[in-house]
Design an enzyme around this catalytic site. Structure first.
Site, PDB file in Angstrom:
ATOM      1  N   LYS A 127       0.765  -1.324  -0.160  1.00 41.59           N
ATOM      2  CA  LYS A 127       0.046  -0.098   0.165  1.00 41.59           C
ATOM      3  C   LYS A 127       0.946   1.349   0.126  1.00 41.59           C
ATOM      4  O   LYS A 127       0.253   2.379  -0.249  1.00 41.59           O
ATOM      5  CB  LYS A 127      -0.898   0.073   0.985  1.00 41.59           C
ATOM      6  CG  LYS A 127      -0.270  -0.014   2.429  1.00 41.59           C
ATOM      7  CD  LYS A 127      -1.254  -0.063   3.477  1.00 41.59           C
ATOM      8  CE  LYS A 127      -0.673   0.160   5.041  1.00 41.59           C
ATOM      9  NZ  LYS A 127       0.063   1.671   5.159  1.00 41.59           N
ATOM     10  N   ARG A 169      -7.310   8.861   4.376  1.00 40.94           N
ATOM     11  CA  ARG A 169      -8.435   7.959   4.093  1.00 40.94           C
ATOM     12  C   ARG A 169      -9.299   7.549   5.280  1.00 40.94           C
ATOM     13  O   ARG A 169     -10.444   7.512   5.378  1.00 40.94           O
ATOM     14  CB  ARG A 169      -7.974   6.634   3.678  1.00 40.94           C
ATOM     15  CG  ARG A 169      -8.844   5.497   3.197  1.00 40.94           C
ATOM     16  CD  ARG A 169      -8.192   4.315   2.468  1.00 40.94           C
ATOM     17  NE  ARG A 169      -6.985   3.871   3.432  1.00 40.94           N
ATOM     18  CZ  ARG A 169      -7.093   2.945   4.460  1.00 40.94           C
ATOM     19  NH1 ARG A 169      -8.415   2.766   4.885  1.00 40.94           N
ATOM     20  NH2 ARG A 169      -6.280   2.553   5.030  1.00 40.94           N
ATOM     21  N   ARG A 170      -8.421   7.229   6.360  1.00 43.95           N
ATOM     22  CA  ARG A 170      -9.240   6.673   7.589  1.00 43.95           C
ATOM     23  C   ARG A 170      -9.894   7.991   8.316  1.00 43.95           C
ATOM     24  O   ARG A 170     -10.949   7.797   8.709  1.00 43.95           O
ATOM     25  CB  ARG A 170      -8.244   5.937   8.437  1.00 43.95           C
ATOM     26  CG  ARG A 170      -7.904   4.859   8.357  1.00 43.95           C
ATOM     27  CD  ARG A 170      -6.623   4.291   9.002  1.00 43.95           C
ATOM     28  NE  ARG A 170      -6.142   3.099   8.468  1.00 43.95           N
ATOM     29  CZ  ARG A 170      -4.894   2.391   8.767  1.00 43.95           C
ATOM     30  NH1 ARG A 170      -4.128   3.526   9.350  1.00 43.95           N
ATOM     31  NH2 ARG A 170      -4.359   1.382   8.299  1.00 43.95           N
ATOM     32  N   ARG A 203       1.774   9.654  15.095  1.00 40.80           N
ATOM     33  CA  ARG A 203       2.936   9.342  14.553  1.00 40.80           C
ATOM     34  C   ARG A 203       3.620   7.989  14.970  1.00 40.80           C
ATOM     35  O   ARG A 203       3.064   7.471  16.152  1.00 40.80           O
ATOM     36  CB  ARG A 203       4.071  10.294  14.331  1.00 40.80           C
ATOM     37  CG  ARG A 203       4.409  10.787  15.786  1.00 40.80           C
ATOM     38  CD  ARG A 203       5.649  11.694  15.617  1.00 40.80           C
ATOM     39  NE  ARG A 203       5.218  13.039  15.042  1.00 40.80           N
ATOM     40  CZ  ARG A 203       5.306  14.021  15.716  1.00 40.80           C
ATOM     41  NH1 ARG A 203       5.848  14.191  16.952  1.00 40.80           N
ATOM     42  NH2 ARG A 203       4.961  15.270  14.963  1.00 40.80           N
ATOM     43  N   CYS A 251      -2.366  10.870  -4.744  1.00 39.03           N
ATOM     44  CA  CYS A 251      -2.016  12.369  -5.173  1.00 39.03           C
ATOM     45  C   CYS A 251      -2.320  13.152  -4.230  1.00 39.03           C
ATOM     46  O   CYS A 251      -1.504  13.716  -3.254  1.00 39.03           O
ATOM     47  CB  CYS A 251      -2.249  12.374  -6.417  1.00 39.03           C
ATOM     48  SG  CYS A 251      -1.614  11.525  -7.973  1.00 39.03           S
TER      49      CYS A 251
END
Length: 523
Positions: A82, A134-135, A152, A247
């Protein structure tokens, strides 16, 4: 013996596990190898983790390793697929893929912050850690009340921060937890279904990269590569390449083998603050699935007029999709009311709720759950039940009642199961399990059809129960070009009884609004 391969890898625990896993596979092919640890941009510069720019496929964790390949400092690169850029370097090739570990995401929640009456079982206003756009996008669409804070570090570091900092929960990939065999017993684990949280393309798969002109290494990797993963990621990457994911857009794409077919999930948004559009499709040809998904994506903003035969709450997931030209009319074609019932609750081992109305009228009638175990069907029913009872022992999540029954049978064998229900209940789950246990059907409410007449064309109609089908059909007709979505097989059976062709009726993969949205965008 082949020459010794130099394997390039990051130095995190998970990256090293993947590299050593690769070494073990190579050893079985009598190929010696050694590891070379390479520090990547993502390891050195963690400023991106202070916001939500961690988009999969942006080369954060692969650029320097690819550079070592090009400079012939290493022979083979091991990546979490991914993280690999959608567009490959012209001189490099992904020569093979590992067998896929579970692709799902997990929400790992401190037990003090669990609330099973809420979506995803986390308390109102909780602080959730992730740096994935995304999450972020997917979670905010379902739980706008939570505060999402950048997180992080590698997997063990993130878990340490859950304990030591002000996070109430964090989201991690299940594959990383499984590979590192991390014990999560001290937490509440909420698996995030694929149709809620569609993972990044390639999540759960290790990619093996080498130089195109290194045919010897390429042939070795072909021997350890998993064919099914190769086909699945080809499908996923075909879609992300077309969209341009990696992107600036929060995109999830996952293809999985499901019985004799393949299921493809696509979650897409132009911005992390915007509710994602969802596409879920199924078929036996992966290439055609990818083509269909791309075609549907191209038409994602095409206006759709949709009728759903129930009243939606103001915070309904479906009502958040107006950005995609979705015009939803919500009208119920039934009316429910409690029936006077002076009967005491019979002795039973299980109480099984098959709808939100069953939960509503059970508790409104004054009945209580004492020492019984509790079961229900679907996320919506589980949410309603969680408002009254926090410990749910079984939740059926399939759109197939028979499969739910099959999963429940091992738990209830030789016991007494009580079903609070409507007077017109089809008793479908009970009919499947009655050979294995004693069944009590316990009517607590009645359903009366409402015969509204509509003067509007709909592109899709979502029928939520057999009685809603009958109520609608009393004064209305379904035009030939209207797509019908049935919530469950009994609703589908009623539509067939009313004259619709079975092949023109569509089923969501689960009993919830997110799954319904996935079907709407797939038609």
């Amino acid at each position: 013996m082949h020459k010794k391969l130099i394997i390039g890898t990051r130095g995190s625990e998970l990256a090293l596990w993947q590299a050593k896993f690769t070494q073990a596979l190579l050893q079985k092919q009598n190929v010696e190898s050694e590891l070379k640890i390479i520090v990547t941009s993502g390891d050195k510069n963690q400023s991106w983790q202070n916001n939500f720019d961690k988009l999969e496929g942006k080369n954060f964790f692969t650029k320097e390793i690819e550079g070592a390949l090009l400079n012939k400092e290493i022979d083979l690169a091991v990546h979490s697929f991914k993280d690999v850029a959608t567009e490959e370097h012209s001189e490099l090739i992904i020569a093979g893929y590992s067998q896929r570990h579970r692709p799902n995401d997990l929400m790992i929640i401190k037990k003090s912050h669990v609330d099973e009456s809420q979506y995803l079982s986390i308390k109102q206003g909780a602080k959730v850690g992730t740096s994935s756009a995304r999450r972020y996008c997917q979670l905010k669409a379902l739980r706008p009340d939570v505060h999402i804070i950048p997180l992080r570090g590698n997997v063990p570091t993130r878990l340490n921060k859950l304990n030591s900092e002000s996070y109430d929960a964090i989201i991690l990939a299940a594959a990383g937890i499984e590979r590192l065999q991390i014990d999560l017993a001290e937490y509440y684990i909420q698996p995030l279904p694929l149709h809620f949280f569609t993972p990044a393309a390639g999540q759960g798969i290790i990619a093996w990269q080498c130089r195109k002109d290194d045919t010897a290494t390429t042939q070795i990797i072909h021997q350890i590569s998993n064919e099914e993963s190769t086909q699945l990621v080809k499908t996923e990457r075909q879609i992300t390449s077309f969209i341009g994911a990696g992107c600036s857009k929060p995109v999830g794409v996952t293809c999985i083998k499901h019985e004799n077919d393949f299921q493809l999930y696509l979650s897409y948004s132009t911005d992390k603050e915007k509710t994602p559009a969802l596409i879920t499709i199924q078929g036996n040809n992966k290439d055609i699935l990818a083509q269909n998904a791309i075609h549907l994506f191209q038409n994602i903003n095409k206006q759709k007029k949709v009728l759903i035969t129930k009243r939606l709450h103001s915070n309904s997931y479906l009502k958040k999709l107006t950005d995609y030209n979705l015009d939803i009319t919500d009208i119920s074609f039934i009316q429910t009311s409690a029936i006077e019932n002076t009967t005491r609750l019979p002795n039973c081992n299980w109480i099984f709720f098959n709808s939100r109305n069953a939960v509503k009228y059970f508790f409104e009638s004054g009945y209580k759950i004492t020492n019984q175990q509790v079961a229900c069907v679907g996320a919506q029913t589980a949410l309603e039940l969680g408002k009254h009872h926090t410990n749910i022992d079984f939740i059926g999540v399939s759109n197939d009642i028979e499969k739910i029954a099959e999963a429940f049978i091992p738990l209830c064998k030789n016991q007494i199961v009580l079903f609070p229900s409507s007077t017109t209940s089809l008793r479908s789950i009970g009919s499947f399990i009655q050979m294995y246990c004693n069944i009590i059907h316990f009517p607590i409410y009645q359903t009366v059809e409402q015969h509204h007449t509509l003067h509007k064309h709909f592109d899709s109609i979502i029928f939520t129960s057999p009685s809603n089908v009958r109520g609608f059909m009393h004064n209305n007709k379904i035009s030939d070009n209207t797509k019908c979505i049935a919530i469950g097989l009994s609703t589908k059976a009623e539509l067939v009884k009313q004259g619709l062709k079975e092949e023109n009726i569509y089923l969501p993969i689960a009993f919830d609004e997110v799954a319904i949205a996935g079907v709407i965008f797939s038609l």
